[in-house]
Design an enzyme around this catalytic site. Structure first.
Site, PDB file in Angstrom:
ATOM      1  N   LYS A  37       0.875  -1.170   0.000  1.00 11.87           N
ATOM      2  CA  LYS A  37       0.000   0.000   0.000  1.00 11.87           C
ATOM      3  C   LYS A  37       0.915   1.224   0.000  1.00 11.87           C
ATOM      4  O   LYS A  37       1.599   1.499   0.985  1.00 11.87           O
ATOM      5  CB  LYS A  37      -0.909   0.027   1.229  1.00 11.87           C
ATOM      6  CG  LYS A  37      -1.768   1.293   1.252  1.00 11.87           C
ATOM      7  CD  LYS A  37      -2.537   1.437   2.547  1.00 11.87           C
ATOM      8  CE  LYS A  37      -3.034   2.876   2.675  1.00 11.87           C
ATOM      9  NZ  LYS A  37      -3.474   3.178   4.037  1.00 11.87           N
ATOM     10  N   GLY A  40      -8.015   9.192  10.128  1.00 16.13           N
ATOM     11  CA  GLY A  40      -8.332   9.272  11.546  1.00 16.13           C
ATOM     12  C   GLY A  40      -9.307  10.361  11.946  1.00 16.13           C
ATOM     13  O   GLY A  40      -9.607  10.527  13.118  1.00 16.13           O
ATOM     14  N   ALA A  54      -9.440   5.772   4.594  1.00 13.96           N
ATOM     15  CA  ALA A  54      -9.307   6.922   5.491  1.00 13.96           C
ATOM     16  C   ALA A  54     -10.564   7.762   5.578  1.00 13.96           C
ATOM     17  O   ALA A  54     -11.196   8.053   4.576  1.00 13.96           O
ATOM     18  CB  ALA A  54      -8.149   7.821   5.050  1.00 13.96           C
ATOM     19  N   GLY A  55     -10.897   8.125   6.808  1.00 16.93           N
ATOM     20  CA  GLY A  55     -11.969   9.070   7.072  1.00 16.93           C
ATOM     21  C   GLY A  55     -13.268   8.472   7.574  1.00 16.93           C
ATOM     22  O   GLY A  55     -14.107   9.180   8.124  1.00 16.93           O
ATOM     23  N   ASN A  97      -8.965   1.852   9.940  1.00 13.85           N
ATOM     24  CA  ASN A  97      -8.226   1.423  11.123  1.00 13.85           C
ATOM     25  C   ASN A  97      -8.756   2.139  12.366  1.00 13.85           C
ATOM     26  O   ASN A  97      -9.346   1.508  13.239  1.00 13.85           O
ATOM     27  CB  ASN A  97      -6.729   1.703  10.932  1.00 13.85           C
ATOM     28  CG  ASN A  97      -5.878   1.148  12.063  1.00 13.85           C
ATOM     29  OD1 ASN A  97      -6.369   0.813  13.133  1.00 13.85           O
ATOM     30  ND2 ASN A  97      -4.590   1.048  11.846  1.00 13.85           N
ATOM     31  N   THR A  98      -8.605   3.464  12.404  1.00  9.93           N
ATOM     32  CA  THR A  98      -8.997   4.226  13.594  1.00  9.93           C
ATOM     33  C   THR A  98     -10.454   4.000  13.997  1.00  9.93           C
ATOM     34  O   THR A  98     -10.757   3.850  15.184  1.00  9.93           O
ATOM     35  CB  THR A  98      -8.774   5.735  13.332  1.00  9.93           C
ATOM     36  OG1 THR A  98      -7.434   5.920  12.874  1.00  9.93           O
ATOM     37  CG2 THR A  98      -8.992   6.553  14.584  1.00  9.93           C
TER      38      THR A  98
END
Lengths: 72, 259, 259, 72, 259, 259, 72, 72
Positions: E100, E161, E187-188, E209-210
């Site tokens: 990635k 995040g 993301a987001g 992830n977050t």
């Protein structure tokens, strides 16, 4: 200008027959275009206004007369 | 409203308007007067030789001594064409080197091609052009353009002519937060509140064309946009109230006759 | 901007402002002058007897001969209290019977209690009051209030003083679509673009207080709101461009030097 | 106003001792309140301005003097 | 749900998860099992030499024979560092060249630097890497990356995040419309409905992830995200009803006992 | 997912579905099975006498011993008709008194008429009905309905069949915040993420019909909605990450090989 | 390993004193690190696992031992 | 059922000619409708199932047979 032979140029993508070995000044006069807010390219190179009187066109020259129009 | 300075000239109006898509030059001029704009964009095109010479020219209507003429590179899809267009513009405008650089990615979305835009900007700065640059809402690219020497960054609100308004407030705020040159949002404004919102984000100005020229009543929309930009600017500087989840009474509790 | 007629009087301004929450009466008056408002709301409260008599009174600052005074029933949580408050208002204003009816549901949200509001409206119409009524964005209730005889419907954009702007465009549009009396959005406006958006929906006016009075700079925000309401009204009547998923060029394709 | 006995009323929720059998006009004069943009309730009933001179207050009357203040 | 093919391997799950920010490796593994993810991202870092050798290693918990390990270039701000990081990853993973790629613009926004990303992608393709590339929502750049040879485009929904969800639906739709490789939004995402919405746009997958690791209950959020991705995928393929301004009854008008 | 208790019965599913608008009874049943719903709404209508007796009846397909049948008062525009319809429903369902009360305001918007709804609720409670009540997103009216004795409040997300999703999150949150009976959002859901969002607000359930029955593939949409409601419920209880204006890295800064 | 002189290397940015002219294999054994899912750079160049036994470290070599950790 | 005179009722808004003084049970049998998940109103009043056998219909009665159908 006295009687003269003609020549062929490409003007804004169209063929035009104009008086032989005419200057840019002459061309504009011939086309009745005022020298104001325009740019001229001959064979892809800009000719500064200061040279319009001395710059003579040749057979098959590609001439573009460009101006500003409405746009966003 | 404080003045906006661009290329060492200051302007009372923070609205820049395009000159395309109007019914005729008379309507163009009237709309521009109603908008209060002092800077107008123009496109660079081959002269229509056949054209009846009695027909007036755009710049007869919009005197470059009165309006700042901002030639754009609309229609260019690579750096080379954009640079050439700017050189022609400078020749047309007797050496004026203020330009609006736009290098587009495709005809369907007219979305900027940032890599070609960066290339063109580097070249044009070398040639002493003063560049106001149309770009995406990518603040990293915006900063690169600023570092190259562009005098104003013009991120899109949404696609040219779409009228979708601001698509990504976060990105526009981030661009503004990180830049030291004026941020003028260009493209996508559809109606008055879109323009006010742009200014309420703290941006320095707005550029629009379609929203005015293609409204049912362009002259009235021009008036609306003038007020919208001013109201958004004033509201930003007046400091809006915070958003609160709960209500807060406007009338005093003391002396309530119902208690 | 066409005039707005309320209770047989026509107004140049479509912005109605409250008089609460200002630093002092001088600021109140200045803000109202900047807003261009010709109608102002006031609350009905017990006189503060202790008060130093040299202190001027609100209506000394806002001469009822110049401004239309719109007394509200803020703080009333049932029909009976609201009716009594309106009667007191009429007595205070020498028989003037124009009132802003609001009957609230709870102190936390200040959301309207529509059943009590309907009851109060029925009673007040019998007593010849001219009612501008604060209500929810329920168009069925709005129509009932219109049928009872209210002269203007004032749905909320969002809770009083919240600054959340328009929460439900759909409902406001439906109220406007179904009503024959003026629709004046009351409560919830936070900044200029909120006010323009209200007008862009086709509403007839906006009422606000907190957004101006509690801005960091109330006088500047008042100016912003004046322009915002005008720009939204003009934009609505100018006929905005449709939203399009794809882009549309502002500069002509013909004569593109890059082709 | 000549020396007179006093009486007790409730004025805007507070106890006040005022001259006996005073009219509303008298009360306002006593309180130095101008008759302008106000409303008065005695025992929950509005007294029209036209009756201020004739309407005499009694011991324990509850009087409310109401006016317009800043509100939204 | 149809299978998603990446680098000649097909996956039942369209959710890719990160392995950062968990309390411990046990929680990491449990959350990943609940999420149903078959591909997980890892970061490449110097070994903590002091570390107690009894402490197990991430890849002891997530067996590369069971999970597809997707090493990222997080923390790289230029092409050179990103390329070096990929080479280290290939060495660590015994020659596996699936990576990635992310080249960031600044530490505050972690927004992609598209010019450096393009440079790195060109180099890595020459070195036979299979690149899944984190980028902005600029569809022109996305297409350049696809043309260079990236096997999946991973545009952001909003900053890493941030939990802001999709900021610009229009751009994501345009990327999907123009691409022939899988589009995996990275993301987001903040909560389940954000993930469903991504899939409802027609995207091929989501990476997060977050949103899972930093939820109050990561294991439960992992379950939620699994279902969210599946529900969004199903809803997209089931063909949602159009949005209508007016209502439409679900019960028949015929035989209404109230008529 | 914890169980939802309504009228002393507890349910594993928090999705209630309508039975209207399907191609045929077979599709109706299949979709309901896919949705996992344990409670289904039905309308009360005159029997079609001409009908071929061999044609099966809805309740032959949906055995009231297996599914909780929730008869609605769809098509009623006043309290009297709604009460009569509930009495007919109880007679049809052998004395079952669980009903979905809806009293509508007009045919175009199918928006609730809250005054008539309140009247009907008062009457029906006296007659021992267990009322799940369709209403607006007005939390003051919702509380009145709860105080009258309704066992569940069913505010609309947006107009019936519109597919507009949640129009006013603020109001739904406020209703939930103030109520002690289950809040089940009814009407307006268009796609999976709409259903997840309803649950993410903390609501107790969702009722839908058109979104499933009128999807291109109703059976697949039913599956999507089952997962959407569960994912939204789980996400709410897992505690989502807060929204942050700035980014936050998922990979550790320590040991970065690029430093 | 028999008694031997020592040398100084930079290991993951920290100074380490280790047995002289040790191989990478030796270093990993010395550090008690398993050869699994790691990469090693010596002076900014990756050393393939196949060379761990033959590649001997020199005084002042900069060695980095890199692995995979949790990340998003 | 033996030969009998007929009568006219309004059934679900349509005129029907049915056997004279028939009970609701009889009507349902006549119409071949099963007594299951239905409700019957005669002249706007619900007749409970327990009375179907004893409740006889009269000329011009307005009868409604109601059931549950698909709805949302």
């Amino acid at each position: 200008m006295t009687i003269s032979t003609k020549m062929r140029i490409i003007l804004n993508k169209d063929v035009q027959i104009i008086p032989d070995s005419i200057s840019i000044d002459g061309l504009l006069e011939h086309l009745n275009i005022e020298i104001k807010y325009i740019a001229i390219e001959v064979n892809e190179t800009i000719v500064p206004k200061s040279e319009y009187d001395t710059f003579n066109l040749k057979e098959n020259d590609s001439v573009e007369i460009i101006n500003a129009v409405g746009g966003g | 409203m404080s003045k906006l300075t661009l290329n060492d000239k200051s302007y009372n109006s923070r609205l820049i308007v395009g000159t395309g898509k109007y019914k005729d030059l008379e309507e163009t001029k009237q709309a521009i007067l109603n908008s209060g704009a002092e800077m107008v964009t123009v496109a660079i095109r081959r002269m229509n030789i056949g054209q009846d010479k009695s027909l007036p020219n755009l710049l007869d209507y919009l005197d470059p001594k009165i309006f700042t003429i901002l030639p754009n590179t609309a229609g260019c899809y690579n750096a080379k064409d954009a640079v050439r267009t700017c050189q022609l513009a400078a020749e047309i405008l007797e050496g004026e080197k203020l330009v609006k650089l736009e290098v587009l990615g495709d005809e369907k979305t007219l979305y900027p091609n940032v890599t070609e835009t960066l290339k063109a900007a580097e070249q044009l700065v070398k040639d002493d052009f003063k560049i106001m640059v149309y770009t995406t809402d990518d603040h990293i690219v915006a900063k690169e353009l600023e570092n190259i020497g562009c005098i104003a960054i013009m991120p899109l609100a949404s696609p040219i002519g779409s009228g979708l308004g601001i698509q990504n407030e976060y990105n526009l705020l981030t661009i503004k937060e990180n830049s030291t040159v004026p941020i003028i949002v260009d493209a996508g404004v559809g109606t008055a509140s879109d323009a006010s919102k742009v200014m309420e984000l703290g941006c320095d100005g707005v550029l629009m064309n379609t929203a005015i020229a293609c409204a049912k009543d362009p002259l009235l929309m021009a008036t609306a946009m003038k007020k919208a930009v001013e109201s958004g600017y004033d509201a930003y500087h007046a400091g809006r109230i915070p958003k609160k989840f709960h209500a807060s009474a406007s009338s005093p509790k003391e002396g309530n006759v119902c208690d």
